[in-house]
Design a protein around this motif. Structure first.
Motif, PDB file in Angstrom:
ATOM      1  N   CYS A  67      38.701  49.273  48.030  1.00 37.94           N
ATOM      2  CA  CYS A  67      39.120  48.137  47.204  1.00 37.94           C
ATOM      3  C   CYS A  67      38.611  48.320  45.781  1.00 37.94           C
ATOM      4  CB  CYS A  67      38.582  46.820  47.755  1.00 37.94           C
ATOM      5  SG  CYS A  67      39.280  46.336  49.355  1.00 37.94           S
ATOM      6  N   SER A  68      39.467  47.993  44.813  1.00 38.11           N
ATOM      7  CA  SER A  68      39.105  48.043  43.385  1.00 38.11           C
ATOM      8  C   SER A  68      38.555  49.417  43.006  1.00 38.11           C
ATOM      9  CB  SER A  68      38.103  46.940  43.047  1.00 38.11           C
ATOM     10  OG  SER A  68      38.640  45.682  43.372  1.00 38.11           O
ATOM     11  N   HIS A 126      41.593  44.822  39.952  1.00 36.35           N
ATOM     12  CA  HIS A 126      40.951  43.514  39.864  1.00 36.35           C
ATOM     13  C   HIS A 126      39.950  43.276  40.988  1.00 36.35           C
ATOM     14  CE1 HIS A 126      40.586  39.179  39.182  1.00 36.35           C
ATOM     15  NE2 HIS A 126      41.198  39.386  38.023  1.00 36.35           N
ATOM     16  N   TRP A 127      38.894  42.509  40.662  1.00 29.55           N
ATOM     17  CA  TRP A 127      37.875  42.188  41.653  1.00 29.55           C
ATOM     18  C   TRP A 127      38.426  41.369  42.818  1.00 29.55           C
ATOM     19  CZ3 TRP A 127      37.785  36.994  42.153  1.00 29.55           C
ATOM     20  CH2 TRP A 127      38.059  36.197  41.037  1.00 29.55           C
ATOM     21  N   ARG A 128      39.589  40.739  42.665  1.00 32.41           N
ATOM     22  CA  ARG A 128      40.152  39.971  43.767  1.00 32.41           C
ATOM     23  C   ARG A 128      40.398  40.850  44.996  1.00 32.41           C
ATOM     24  NH1 ARG A 128      43.827  38.277  39.799  1.00 32.41           N
ATOM     25  NH2 ARG A 128      43.162  36.370  38.716  1.00 32.41           N
ATOM     26  N   ASN A 129      40.643  42.132  44.788  1.00 30.92           N
ATOM     27  CA  ASN A 129      40.863  43.022  45.929  1.00 30.92           C
ATOM     28  C   ASN A 129      39.609  43.134  46.790  1.00 30.92           C
ATOM     29  OD1 ASN A 129      43.311  43.335  44.692  1.00 30.92           O
ATOM     30  ND2 ASN A 129      43.203  45.543  44.482  1.00 30.92           N
ATOM     31  N   GLU A 167      37.241  40.733  46.891  1.00 27.82           N
ATOM     32  CA  GLU A 167      37.101  39.402  47.484  1.00 27.82           C
ATOM     33  C   GLU A 167      37.992  39.251  48.710  1.00 27.82           C
ATOM     34  OE1 GLU A 167      37.105  34.814  45.862  1.00 27.82           O
ATOM     35  OE2 GLU A 167      38.727  36.145  45.229  1.00 27.82           O
ATOM     36  N   THR A 168      39.232  39.713  48.600  1.00 30.60           N
ATOM     37  CA  THR A 168      40.163  39.616  49.719  1.00 30.60           C
ATOM     38  C   THR A 168      39.680  40.441  50.906  1.00 30.60           C
ATOM     39  OG1 THR A 168      42.025  39.267  48.225  1.00 30.60           O
ATOM     40  CG2 THR A 168      42.537  40.006  50.446  1.00 30.60           C
ATOM     41  N   GLU A 223      36.448  38.343  52.207  1.00 31.76           N
ATOM     42  CA  GLU A 223      36.630  36.954  52.603  1.00 31.76           C
ATOM     43  C   GLU A 223      37.814  36.755  53.547  1.00 31.76           C
ATOM     44  OE1 GLU A 223      34.353  34.926  51.679  1.00 31.76           O
ATOM     45  OE2 GLU A 223      33.439  35.881  49.936  1.00 31.76           O
ATOM     46  N   ASN A 227      32.985  39.812  38.127  1.00 28.05           N
ATOM     47  CA  ASN A 227      32.818  38.448  38.624  1.00 28.05           C
ATOM     48  C   ASN A 227      31.357  38.255  39.002  1.00 28.05           C
ATOM     49  OD1 ASN A 227      32.657  36.113  40.343  1.00 28.05           O
ATOM     50  ND2 ASN A 227      34.860  36.224  40.660  1.00 28.05           N
TER      51      ASN A 227
END
Length: 370
Positions: free
Chosen positions: A200-201, A206-209, A211-212, A215, A231
């Protein structure tokens, strides 16, 4: 008393590499041999374009993902995978590696999952006898293929289980294929007791990757994950939780972003991740394609990123605790590896970048003093 240089000290440390792509460890001569075997026209100059060590400024440059794609198309027999894994173990042994968790991509292989997995298992047992090295397997989703291909991969794992197969991962280009696209495969794997990890990332995404992955998918660890530092709130949360991040000092994206060495060594996100308290574990990723090895990764952490030598002990132990080995094996090796580190550290002829206070505390620990 015998003294050790920093490279020799690191080489002799027992180490785990838990982010290693099997075909990223293919030697150049092996690639050329396989091309001859299958009568594929592969000039040496073209083969070298996959390998960082042989690339020249302005010359052809294909890189790791292209190398994996080419090799999976090239390799047609179980013997090819047996050869590659044996050579991976041999190279790792010379770098002091005792444990590897290696990715491979079943959806890219010409043969059925069970045939390749059985061949890899046989080779693992052989390598254990020859090199005293433990290797375990992580079938990995090629995210450039469909989510249905990913589910089929997990179904093959379930149909042909083996204790050496510990979990699943996901790799290849992330830009148009975030991890949530493959939730069905991850959920199926989790229901059958497999561990989960995900790239991821990796490429400045993006850091959302990250997080996904944590989480929503519920991964046990993150491979790469560099953009999380953008973040601060999530960074602090994942630092507190101790989520393992397998980081790659030789990551191609950042070498291209900061080609000047002095700029790269200061701006690489690995530094910021450590300063934020994240649980980072140096790994090789694509050993030969990236012109690296496990000892070199540890050396880069000290000589380029400014970590003190003692911090290598933390990274060494964290690699074990982040691994998917049985807990009793982790605890046994953690004790043995810690003792080995201390014995080698006492022979080290190097000025460690420790403050006086930190050095005193370490020596007290080493000598068993309160």
């Amino acid at each position: 008393m015998t003294t050790l240089t920093l490279p020799e000290f690191i080489r002799r440390l027992p180490k785990a590499d838990i982010h290693y792509h099997l075909l990223g460890g293919v030697r150049l001569n092996t690639m050329l041999d396989l091309a001859r075997k299958y009568q594929v026209d592969l000039p040496e100059a073209e083969a070298k374009s996959y390998y960082r060590a042989y690339q020249t400024p302005g010359g052809p440059r294909k890189g790791g993902i292209a190398a994996l794609t080419f090799l999976y198309q090239l390799m047609q027999e179980t013997a090819d995978y047996e050869r590659v894994l044996f050579e991976v173990a041999e190279d790792a042994h010379h770098s002091g590696v005792k444990y590897i968790e290696t990715f491979w991509n079943p959806s890219d292989v010409a043969l059925p999952y069970a045939e390749i997995n059985d061949a890899l298992v046989r080779t693992i047992d052989h390598c254990q006898q020859v090199f005293d090295i433990t290797i375990r397997l992580i079938p990995s989703i090629n995210r450039e293929k469909s989510p249905e291909d990913a589910v089929a991969m997990v179904e093959a794992m379930i149909a042909h289980p083996h204790p050496y197969v510990l979990g699943i991962g996901i790799d290849y280009k992330e830009h148009q294929a975030p991890v949530e696209n493959f939730w069905k495969a991850y959920r199926l794997a989790a229901r059958h007791g497999y561990k989960l990890t995900a790239h991821c990332s990796e490429f400045g995404l993006h850091w959302r990757n990250v997080e996904t992955g944590i989480e929503l998918i519920g991964v046990d660890r993150i491979d790469h994950g560099y953009s999380i530092i953008n973040n601060p709130e999530l960074t602090a949360k994942y630092a507190a939780l101790g989520i393992p991040f397998t980081v790659v000092p030789s990551n191609t994206y950042f070498l291209q972003q900061w080609p000047k060495h002095d700029e790269w060594r200061v701006k690489h996100p690995i530094r910021a991740m450590a300063e934020a308290g994240l649980n980072i574990i140096p790994c090789t990723d694509d050993w030969h394609m990236h012109d690296t090895h496990t000892s070199k990764c540890y050396q880069v952490m000290v000589e380029d990123f400014g970590f003190d030598v003692y911090s290598l002990k933390t990274m060494m132990l964290n690699s074990l605790y982040a691994s998917w080995l049985p807990q009793n094996q982790i605890e046994q090796w953690a004790e043995e590896w810690s003792r080995c580190f201390d014995e080698l550290f006492a022979q080290l002829d190097y000025q460690p970048k420790l403050s006086t206070k930190e050095l005193i505390l370490y020596r007290r620990e080493h000598n068993g003093k309160k």
